[in-house]
Scaffold this active site. Sequence first.
Site, PDB file in Angstrom:
ATOM      1  N   GLU A  38      50.798 -26.546  46.655  1.00  0.00           N
ATOM      2  CA  GLU A  38      51.347 -26.584  48.024  1.00  0.00           C
ATOM      3  C   GLU A  38      51.836 -28.019  48.305  1.00  0.00           C
ATOM      4  O   GLU A  38      51.216 -28.988  47.846  1.00  0.00           O
ATOM      5  CB  GLU A  38      50.191 -26.221  48.980  1.00  0.00           C
ATOM      6  N   LYS A 109      54.230 -20.140  55.028  1.00  0.00           N
ATOM      7  CA  LYS A 109      52.782 -19.909  55.178  1.00  0.00           C
ATOM      8  C   LYS A 109      52.461 -19.247  56.517  1.00  0.00           C
ATOM      9  O   LYS A 109      52.753 -19.791  57.586  1.00  0.00           O
ATOM     10  CB  LYS A 109      52.052 -21.242  55.045  1.00  0.00           C
ATOM     11  N   CYS A 142      47.729 -21.309  49.794  1.00  0.00           N
ATOM     12  CA  CYS A 142      46.410 -21.855  50.072  1.00  0.00           C
ATOM     13  C   CYS A 142      45.569 -20.980  51.009  1.00  0.00           C
ATOM     14  O   CYS A 142      45.140 -19.917  50.615  1.00  0.00           O
ATOM     15  CB  CYS A 142      46.556 -23.292  50.591  1.00  0.00           C
TER      16      CYS A 142
HETATM   17  C1  ACM Z   1      44.990 -25.362  53.046  1.00  0.00           C
HETATM   18  O1  ACM Z   1      45.398 -24.276  53.443  1.00  0.00           O
HETATM   19  N1  ACM Z   1      45.809 -26.279  52.578  1.00  0.00           N
HETATM   20  C2  ACM Z   1      43.549 -25.674  53.087  1.00  0.00           C
END
Ligand code: ACM
Length: 263
Positions: A38, A109, A142
């Site tokens: 990420e 995300k 993530c």
């Molecule tokens: C995250 O979602 N970078 C902990």
Amino acid sequence: MRIGLIQFHVCFGEKEKNFLTVERLLKMEEADLWVLPELFNTGYLFVSQKEVDGLAEEIPDGETTRSLIDLSKKYDTAIVAGLAERASGKYYNSAILVDQKGLIGRYRKLHLFDREKKWFSPGDLPFNIWDLGEAKVGMMICFDWIFPESARTLALKGADIICHPSNLVMPYCQNAMVTRCLENRIFAITANRIGEEERGGLKQKFTGRSQITNFDGEILYRALPDKEQIVVLDIDPSMARNKNINDNNNLFNDRRNKIYEWN
Ligand code: ACM
């Protein structure tokens, strides 16, 4: 199909250096599909919106997307990578899928973690999958792991492999991915970063232990918590297409959707 991930120490704000690290590692092995962490080019701990604006890029016209496409062409591979996206005055914590022909997919995300909510808008695109020929792949980023709906949706849409760019800070995800893969009979490539960032009075340590998880929940490889590493493995993505767990149970057909309804 040969799949790979790159785990490294992302240096905050040093896009060129981070990109060169990726190229140095990627050219050491051949793979059909690579997954990077990420925010692999910028780092994680932003301290102002101005800083996000300065480091975010448009997709596909930004330099990072273009450079990743060049890398795909040079090394004849597909790449999934996380980066900060600027789009119509908003910022997203995004991931892209590129190959030799160009940009294939984009994911924003959906479940932002902690202070990411200060800088980024929550994703506004549905989970999607893309056909690479040998495998259908989906992306989540993530913290999406903690919502079982993420992996489930990708699996129900037909993904064989979840590409999972990460900057993990809690200790749970790698073990949780065993269940995510087992309950969906799907492969996952969790590409985490290592190292620590200390910025604006905040400190964040990233947990490494990047992982490739098999369709039956077996951990095919788990990297070290603090070492730069590449992991490359051969898998058969078609193993993810059989959702039977015995003669009488099928993970998808046995779901009781009508009973699950809560409103
Ligand atoms: C995250 O979602 N970078 C902990």
